[in-house]
Design an enzyme around this catalytic site. Structure first.
Site, mmCIF file in Angstrom:
data_model
loop_
_atom_site.group_PDB
_atom_site.id
_atom_site.type_symbol
_atom_site.label_atom_id
_atom_site.label_comp_id
_atom_site.label_asym_id
_atom_site.label_seq_id
_atom_site.Cartn_x
_atom_site.Cartn_y
_atom_site.Cartn_z
ATOM 1 N N GLU A 1 -9.845 5.781 3.116
ATOM 2 C CA GLU A 1 -10.623 5.023 4.018
ATOM 3 C C GLU A 1 -9.640 3.542 4.112
ATOM 4 O O GLU A 1 -8.809 3.679 3.504
ATOM 5 C CB GLU A 1 -11.967 4.173 2.270
ATOM 6 C CG GLU A 1 -10.908 3.584 1.683
ATOM 7 C CD GLU A 1 -9.965 3.932 0.547
ATOM 8 O OE1 GLU A 1 -10.071 5.425 0.457
ATOM 9 O OE2 GLU A 1 -8.897 3.015 0.385
ATOM 10 N N SER B 1 1.675 -9.739 -1.067
ATOM 11 C CA SER B 1 0.979 -8.232 -0.907
ATOM 12 C C SER B 1 1.375 -7.841 0.529
ATOM 13 O O SER B 1 1.923 -6.085 0.471
ATOM 14 C CB SER B 1 -0.352 -8.328 -1.142
ATOM 15 O OG SER B 1 -0.906 -9.221 -0.804
ATOM 16 N N LYS C 1 0.954 -1.482 -0.023
ATOM 17 C CA LYS C 1 -0.006 0.131 -0.014
ATOM 18 C C LYS C 1 0.899 1.014 -0.019
ATOM 19 O O LYS C 1 0.446 1.997 -0.522
ATOM 20 C CB LYS C 1 -1.646 -0.057 1.532
ATOM 21 C CG LYS C 1 -2.322 -1.029 1.016
ATOM 22 C CD LYS C 1 -2.833 -0.279 0.473
ATOM 23 C CE LYS C 1 -4.336 -2.156 0.009
ATOM 24 N NZ LYS C 1 -4.956 -1.895 -0.789
HETATM 25 C C1 LIG Z 1 -1.928 -7.589 2.525
HETATM 26 C C2 LIG Z 1 -3.244 -6.919 1.517
HETATM 27 N N1 LIG Z 1 -2.973 -7.249 0.824
HETATM 28 C C3 LIG Z 1 -4.251 -6.933 -0.762
HETATM 29 C C4 LIG Z 1 -4.734 -5.966 -0.113
HETATM 30 C C5 LIG Z 1 -6.019 -5.993 -1.415
HETATM 31 O O1 LIG Z 1 -5.705 -4.672 -1.759
HETATM 32 P P1 LIG Z 1 -6.089 -4.820 -2.895
HETATM 33 O O2 LIG Z 1 -6.460 -5.377 -4.073
HETATM 34 O O3 LIG Z 1 -5.933 -3.345 -4.207
HETATM 35 O O4 LIG Z 1 -3.657 -4.774 -3.763
HETATM 36 C C6 LIG Z 1 -4.722 -5.520 1.233
HETATM 37 C C7 LIG Z 1 -5.835 -4.181 1.811
HETATM 38 O O5 LIG Z 1 -5.919 -3.789 2.584
HETATM 39 C C8 LIG Z 1 -3.852 -5.407 2.100
HETATM 40 O O6 LIG Z 1 -3.463 -4.844 3.305
#
Ligand SMILES: Cc1ncc(COP(=O)(O)O)c(C=O)c1O
Lengths: 398, 264
Positions: free
Chosen positions: A111, A378, A89
């Site tokens: 948000e 992620s 993020k």
């Molecule tokens: C670690 C992590 N992965 C994925 C996401 C999902 O978001 P996005 O699909 O935008 O990557 C989030 C959202 O809070 C997250 O904290």
């Protein structure tokens, strides 16, 4: 259905379905962002903070143990969990806050679902000395107590949102309402590739660093492009960031992984592309989970970051054109993957990322040993350890 | 009756339009019908009916809660159209629907417009459909020759957009009094009058002011330079706070009668 392709659209998806009050602000944002796109100085500042503050580039780690355990293609983990604040993020937040400063905005709002985007925003605002307010659904405040405390430590004000389903969707509504009210001095830092144009393109551009790095790294490590890219999809920013530099490499298969919650047929899931239909939410035309009257349905996932009834319009387009595939993973499968990655590689993934790992668990055994699979890790799982413990004690996912 | 002729009539007599808003189905549709009848009796010129939506992002908490109550009471589009039809057989003031875009899109744009027309709705306001996204629906209205107005919204932030927003519009212009969502406020920007002036220099259409107006004093002040006022949250709150429907009807219609006196 209109087939007119306009600026700010991905095929029929995207657009700007917002109150008139915001239209000039969006136009100004687009104009300033376009200026930044051409501005070397902007990007060198962005890359400076990614490198020196967040610790990029993140490694592309060959997961030898997981590869062996699953008995198929070679699995590489893109370690976005090693970013400062523990998730991808922050890439986007650094870009947007730098833009906000250029535009002379003094107040930042955002948000958050899992709290990761809120923490990243609070962090960058602390570092850059800006006022910061975060909107978070009451339900998520409860699920992610630790992240609420983190944001407060970082000097942000956290507003618990009690409307609607009290999750990410409602936090986003409330952030938009704040923006409509305070549009003159406030910059809304959206946390994913969602919202009205230009947000989906802009957030993608700030997240494509993930895919750009992967391309370089896999060429260095394996001498060729990967066969599969796998990432979880909430709003879709980590997936879009990974996919985007590969969209024109047609041999690279793209897989987005949505949350199937308690099961696709239980009505308790967040599998927007798998089970949704086109409609409008948060200023964009995209797939969404809705009833026959266009009321937006409550969604469910064990992971707060995937608990969203819409999806980024560019994913909707990649799905519609068949360029990317979208699968769905249940709470139970994600929990198994959460444990598997922890035990095999010594890496505790975020529950969101565990969905991507769970899909790899299904995919890898069907691939041959010389195929290459890149999975986007992620985020890290520290934030989820407590709620996973509660769930496991309770005998299964809530 | 069409919205425009209501204004034409009022303007001829030096009067201002009184346009109350309530959410359809709050607390239930039968009560909405009674309240609308009472408001018309008390002097409303045009009635704005909100179609309840799960994610009303232009609305403040009062109207959000009303939408939630209406949905919980089982309100849906079909029933809202039945209400409009029934009202139309009893009253002659135009009914304008306030509806978010997604329900319209799911219904089917042309089908929705046809249904509005056959039920007798005179206009619609779609708060999340700005100029940039409205071409499809306006071309359907034009091509079909449907007797319905898509009321344009102009905001204090619209500035150089005003001309384009009101271009080709019909009915009246909905001027948003301040930045923000619906909900009663006390403070208004001192530039309201020049804001209305900007709209007037761009269009011949009547201009009605809404968002945040909740008391007689404000109405007294703004009536000098607008053709009509729209009041929503203040009425919805009366309905919310009433112990019984009789009380809601009495309070709302009493307030409308008071405003009527101010507006001529
Ligand atoms: C670690 C992590 N992965 C994925 C996401 C999902 O978001 P996005 O699909 O935008 O990557 C989030 C959202 O809070 C997250 O904290």
């Amino acid at each position: 259905m209109s087939t007119v392709v306009k600026a700010g659209r991905f095929g029929m998806f995207g657009g700007q379905y917002v109150p008139e009050t915001l239209m000039n602000a969006l136009t100004e944002l687009e104009r300033e962002y376009k200026k930044c796109l051409e501005d070397q100085e902007f990007w060198s500042e962005y890359h400076y903070y990614l490198r020196e503050y967040s610790g990029r580039p993140t490694p592309l780690y060959f997961a030898a143990n997981l590869t062996k355990a699953l008995g198929g293609g070679r699995i590489y983990l893109k370690r976005e969990d090693l970013n400062h604040t523990g998730a991808h993020k922050i890439n986007n937040v650094i870009g947007q806050v730098l833009l906000a400063k250029r535009m002379g905005k003094t107040r930042i709002i955002a948000e958050t679902g899992a709290g990761q985007h809120g923490v990243a925003t609070a962090t960058i605002c602390a570092m850059m000395n800006l006022t910061c307010e975060i909107y978070m659904g009451e339900e998520d405040v409860r699920r992610q107590e630790l992240n609420v405390f983190r944001m407060e430590l970082l000097g942000a004000k956290v507003n618990a949102v009690s409307s609607g389903t009290r999750t990410l969707k409602d936090a986003t509504n409330e952030a938009i309402r704040d923006w409509v009210t305070n549009v003159d001095d406030t910059f809304y830092v959206i946390g994913s590739v969602v919202g009205p144009h230009p947000y989906p393109s802009m957030v993608r551009d700030f997240q494509r660093i993930i895919g750009d790095e992967v391309k370089e790294q896999i060429l260095a490590l394996a001498g060729r492009l990967p066969d599969y890219l796998v990432a979880c999809v909430g709003g879709g920013s980590n997936a879009m960031g990974l996919f985007y530099p590969f969209v024109d490499d047609h041999d690279v298969k793209l897989w987005g992984v949505e949350a199937a919650g308690q099961g696709l047929d239980t009505g308790k899931h967040a599998a927007t592309i798998s089970r949704g239909s086109p409609g409008v939410i948060h200023g964009m035309m995209t797939y969404l989970l809705q009833d026959s009257e266009g009321q937006i349905l409550p969604v469910h996932s064990i992971s707060a970051g995937l608990d969203y009834p819409g999806v980024g319009p560019e994913h909707a387009y990649l799905h519609q054109t068949g360029r990317a595939g979208y699968a769905a993973i249940t709470d139970q499968e994600a929990l198994e993957a959460f444990k598997l990655l922890s035990k095999t590689e010594g890496i505790i993934p975020a529950l969101e990322s565990a969905h991507a790992v769970a899909y790899v668990q299904k995919l890898a055994p069907r691939t041959s040993r010389d195929e290459l699979i890149v999975v986007n890790l992620s985020g890290r799982g520290d934030k989820d350890v407590y709620s996973v413990l509660e769930t496991l004690k309770g005998g299964g996912p809530a | 009756m069409r919205v425009r002729s209501v204004f034409t009539n009022l303007i001829q007599h030096g009067r201002k339009a009184l346009i109350p808003y309530i959410t359809a189905g709050d607390p239930e549709l039968a009560v909405t019908e009674e309240i609308v009848m009472a408001m018309v009796q008390a002097g409303a010129d045009i009635v704005e009916l909100g179609v309840p939506y799960s994610d009303p992002l232009a609305d403040g908490v009062v109207i959000q809660r009303a939408a939630q109550r209406a949905l919980e009471a089982g309100t849906n589009l079909h029933k809202v159209f039945e209400l409009v039809e029934s009202l139309n057989s009893k009253i002659s003031v135009p009914i304008v629907l306030l509806v978010y875009f997604n329900p319209v899109y799911q219904y089917g744009l042309e089908k929705f417009i046809q249904k509005c027309v056959s039920a007798g709705a005179a206009g619609m306001i779609i708060p999340d459909l700005p100029l940039e996204e409205r071409a499809e629906i306006t071309s359907i209205i034009e091509a079909g020759g449907y007797p319905i107005d898509l009321i344009p919204l102009v905001a204090p932030t619209s500035r150089e957009r005003i001309g384009k927003v009101v271009e080709g519009a019909s009915g009246f212009v909905y001027a948003i009094s301040s930045k923000g969502v619906t909900g009663v406020r006390k403070q208004f920007s001192g530039e309201l009058e020049s804001f209305i002036g900007q709209i007037r220099s761009a269009t011949e259409l009547p201009v009605a002011l809404g968002f945040g107006i909740g008391d007689v004093e404000t109405v007294e002040k703004v009536k000098e330079f607008v053709d009509g006022v729209i009041l929503g949250s203040v009425l919805v709150q009366m309905i919310e706070e009433a112990a019984a429907k009789e009380e809601a009807i009495a309070k709302v219609s009493g307030f409308i009668a008071e405003l009527r006196k101010v507006l001529g």
